[in-house]
Design a protein around this motif. Structure first.
Motif, mmCIF file in Angstrom:
data_model
loop_
_atom_site.group_PDB
_atom_site.id
_atom_site.type_symbol
_atom_site.label_atom_id
_atom_site.label_comp_id
_atom_site.label_asym_id
_atom_site.label_seq_id
_atom_site.Cartn_x
_atom_site.Cartn_y
_atom_site.Cartn_z
ATOM 1 N N CYS A 32 0.848 -1.191 0.000
ATOM 2 C CA CYS A 32 0.000 0.000 0.000
ATOM 3 C C CYS A 32 0.884 1.241 0.000
ATOM 4 C CB CYS A 32 -0.888 -0.020 1.241
ATOM 5 S SG CYS A 32 -1.759 1.523 1.573
ATOM 6 N N ALA A 33 0.588 2.198 -0.873
ATOM 7 C CA ALA A 33 1.288 3.477 -0.896
ATOM 8 C C ALA A 33 0.277 4.588 -0.645
ATOM 9 C CB ALA A 33 1.990 3.680 -2.234
ATOM 10 N N VAL A 34 0.444 5.312 0.450
ATOM 11 C CA VAL A 34 -0.451 6.418 0.793
ATOM 12 C C VAL A 34 0.133 7.718 0.259
ATOM 13 C CG1 VAL A 34 -1.411 7.786 2.680
ATOM 14 C CG2 VAL A 34 -1.406 5.283 2.826
ATOM 15 N N ALA A 35 -0.658 8.425 -0.538
ATOM 16 C CA ALA A 35 -0.199 9.683 -1.129
ATOM 17 C C ALA A 35 -0.647 10.894 -0.328
ATOM 18 C CB ALA A 35 -0.724 9.796 -2.561
ATOM 19 N N GLN A 36 -1.821 10.813 0.296
ATOM 20 C CA GLN A 36 -2.350 11.956 1.050
ATOM 21 C C GLN A 36 -3.083 11.446 2.280
ATOM 22 O OE1 GLN A 36 -1.767 15.105 0.272
ATOM 23 N NE2 GLN A 36 -0.887 14.740 -1.760
ATOM 24 N N HIS A 37 -3.084 12.266 3.312
ATOM 25 C CA HIS A 37 -3.843 11.998 4.538
ATOM 26 C C HIS A 37 -4.556 13.279 4.927
ATOM 27 C CE1 HIS A 37 -3.953 11.978 9.129
ATOM 28 N NE2 HIS A 37 -4.824 11.064 8.761
ATOM 29 N N ALA A 38 -5.810 13.146 5.312
ATOM 30 C CA ALA A 38 -6.577 14.295 5.794
ATOM 31 C C ALA A 38 -7.479 13.831 6.923
ATOM 32 C CB ALA A 38 -7.414 14.916 4.670
ATOM 33 N N SER A 39 -7.863 14.753 7.767
ATOM 34 C CA SER A 39 -8.738 14.400 8.891
ATOM 35 C C SER A 39 -9.700 15.539 9.169
ATOM 36 C CB SER A 39 -7.910 14.091 10.147
ATOM 37 O OG SER A 39 -7.148 15.212 10.530
ATOM 38 N N ALA A 40 -10.728 15.225 9.925
ATOM 39 C CA ALA A 40 -11.701 16.228 10.343
ATOM 40 C C ALA A 40 -12.285 15.793 11.677
ATOM 41 C CB ALA A 40 -12.816 16.387 9.308
ATOM 42 N N PRO A 41 -12.454 16.739 12.601
ATOM 43 C CA PRO A 41 -13.095 16.381 13.867
ATOM 44 C C PRO A 41 -14.587 16.155 13.664
ATOM 45 C CG PRO A 41 -12.764 18.749 13.756
ATOM 46 C CD PRO A 41 -12.121 18.173 12.522
ATOM 47 N N LEU A 42 -15.168 15.399 14.556
ATOM 48 C CA LEU A 42 -16.624 15.291 14.574
ATOM 49 C C LEU A 42 -17.190 16.498 15.316
ATOM 50 C CD1 LEU A 42 -17.021 11.503 15.484
ATOM 51 C CD2 LEU A 42 -17.361 12.556 13.247
ATOM 52 N N ALA A 43 -18.215 17.106 14.755
ATOM 53 C CA ALA A 43 -18.867 18.214 15.450
ATOM 54 C C ALA A 43 -19.324 17.745 16.827
ATOM 55 C CB ALA A 43 -20.054 18.718 14.641
ATOM 56 N N PRO A 44 -19.205 18.576 17.855
ATOM 57 C CA PRO A 44 -19.539 18.127 19.215
ATOM 58 C C PRO A 44 -20.929 17.523 19.341
ATOM 59 C CG PRO A 44 -18.385 20.226 19.307
ATOM 60 C CD PRO A 44 -18.651 19.952 17.848
ATOM 61 N N ASP A 45 -21.933 18.121 18.658
ATOM 62 C CA ASP A 45 -23.285 17.576 18.774
ATOM 63 C C ASP A 45 -23.403 16.221 18.076
ATOM 64 O OD1 ASP A 45 -22.944 18.767 16.292
ATOM 65 O OD2 ASP A 45 -25.014 19.497 16.157
ATOM 66 N N LEU A 46 -22.684 16.039 16.968
ATOM 67 C CA LEU A 46 -22.704 14.744 16.282
ATOM 68 C C LEU A 46 -21.984 13.700 17.123
ATOM 69 C CD1 LEU A 46 -23.239 12.872 13.906
ATOM 70 C CD2 LEU A 46 -21.198 13.822 12.784
ATOM 71 N N ARG A 47 -20.836 14.058 17.686
ATOM 72 C CA ARG A 47 -20.101 13.130 18.541
ATOM 73 C C ARG A 47 -20.963 12.687 19.717
ATOM 74 N NH1 ARG A 47 -16.834 13.041 23.098
ATOM 75 N NH2 ARG A 47 -15.055 11.590 22.952
ATOM 76 N N ALA A 48 -21.645 13.645 20.345
ATOM 77 C CA ALA A 48 -22.500 13.318 21.488
ATOM 78 C C ALA A 48 -23.645 12.396 21.069
ATOM 79 C CB ALA A 48 -23.040 14.594 22.122
ATOM 80 N N GLU A 49 -24.210 12.652 19.892
ATOM 81 C CA GLU A 49 -25.318 11.820 19.429
ATOM 82 C C GLU A 49 -24.848 10.408 19.098
ATOM 83 O OE1 GLU A 49 -28.299 11.594 19.825
ATOM 84 O OE2 GLU A 49 -29.520 12.136 18.080
ATOM 85 N N LEU A 50 -23.713 10.275 18.434
ATOM 86 C CA LEU A 50 -23.184 8.951 18.114
ATOM 87 C C LEU A 50 -22.874 8.168 19.377
ATOM 88 C CD1 LEU A 50 -20.794 9.871 15.160
ATOM 89 C CD2 LEU A 50 -22.960 8.633 14.992
#
Length: 373
Positions: A32-50
């Motif tokens: 496997c060759a990874v060319a790019q990595h990106a991330s995003a936090p979960l919105a607090p209300d979505l995190r709480a709901e999940l």
């Protein structure tokens, strides 16, 4: 003329609920060759709901459907970041693998088959991104009598396996899971117990921080022997593989029950130190039980960034070299996302991805459901 790589995207939002990681990758054989990595936090209300949807509650179906929509939109943000970083359009990507968010995992329970449930809206994700989406990776293995987890040992074998040498890969996400890549070419994998799920819960409750940065708070405490012993009495630890677990078992009430019985009035940092010790000890005990000839433990997932936890792993397993996956070609936060890019690759190419020796299924299966662009 060289053929341009066929790109795949993998997206992962794990049990720790700390956000979404995505990678843009291509594959050559098992590599496997990874060319790019990106991330995003979960919105607090979505995190709480999940998090709330891990337990029964009012109007669950409605709430789960809307949470799945919101999660798909978060996934899409990560996809667009990856494409922007690489200077690619959606048409350059053959498929993306989106695992979804596990809110129930009860394989083989109730009726003998059980179920596993990941909140996701792959149709919406395909609509927003214009990329073919592969999702629902676990349920086919469960239908075939398996645990549906862990799904990554076959990927670990291709990326981290070493000919003639037993190597273990430990993923420290919300739950810890271990892949044992044996010298004879066979592979074993299973969940060990909780990792970040309980440590993050306790840290956020008492410090307001979502996680214990580098394990500094745990380092400031002392292990509570009575609490550690109570947690080590958990029957799941004694089960033989195949086995998998999640927040269905290791949830805040599980911890509260053991605290009430063994550690009333203790300092919060001592509980954090004990949770870190429990995570490290259960992983090392599992390694000792199933891979006595292992000399290298490669650690990935968010827990690999916890210096205190890594130190405890090394001290509890002095004959094993404990290293971050960073030293073996993939940074810790990219490994699981890359695994789901690989799972998407396997699915769209009609290739199996499951290991019956890991999940206990009746045979190898092609995993995933395809939502065309």
């Amino acid at each position: 003329m060289d053929t341009p790589p066929r790109w795949f995207i993998g997206l992962m939002s794990g049990t720790s609920l700390d956000g979404v990681d995505g990678v843009l990758a291509h594959f050559s054989g098992q590599k496997c060759a990874v060319a790019q990595h990106a991330s995003a936090p979960l919105a607090p209300d979505l995190r709480a709901e999940l998090l709330a949807l891990n337990s029964t509650g009012h109007d669950e179906l409605h709430r789960a459907a809307l949470a799945a929509n919101a999660l798909a939109r978060t996934y899409a943000k990560v996809v667009h970041r990856l494409l922007d970083q690489a200077g690619l359009t959606a048409t350059a990507v053959q498929a993306l693998g989106a695992h979804g968010q596990t809110v129930r995992h009860r394989p083989q329970a109730f009726d003998g088959t059980g179920y596993t449930l990941q909140l996701n809206q792959p149709a919406l994700l395909a609509e927003i991104t214009g990329i073919t989406v592969v999702a629902d990776f676990r349920s086919r293995d469960v239908a075939a009598g398996g645990q549906g987890a862990p799904l990554v040992p076959a990927f670990h074998r291709g990326v981290f396996g070493q000919a003639g040498r037993t190597v273990a890969v430990l993923n420290l996400g919300g739950i810890s899971n271990l892949s044992i890549l044996r010298a004879d070419g066979t592979t074993v994998g299973f969940d060990c117990g909780p990792a970040n799920a309980l440590m993050d819960h306790w840290c956020e409750r008492h410090t307001g921080q979502p996680y214990d940065h580098e394990g500094a708070w745990a380092r400031s405490g002392h292990v509570l022997p009575a609490l550690l012993e109570a947690m080590l009495d958990e029957p799941f630890l004694a089960l033989a593989p195949p086995k998998s677990t999640g927040r269905d078992l290791f949830h805040p009430q599980w911890l509260a029950t053991r605290l009430a019985a063994s550690a009333v009035g203790t300092a919060p940092q001592d509980v954090q130190a004990t949770l870190a010790e429990y995570t490290a000890l259960t992983c090392v005990q599992a390694l000792s039980r199933h891979a006595r000839d292992c000399g290298l433990l490669i650690v990935c997932g968010g827990g690999a960034l916890n210096r205190y936890l890594m130190e405890r792993l090394q001290q509890l397993a002095p004959t094993v070299r404990v290293e971050s996956s960073d030293h073996h070609g993939l940074p810790p936060l990219q490994v699981e996302a890359a695994a789901f890019a690989w799972l998407a690759h396997q699915c769209v190419n009609g290739q199996t991805a499951s290991l019956p020796a890991v999940t206990g299924a009746r045979g190898e299966r092609i995993l995933g459901a395809i939502y065309p662009a």
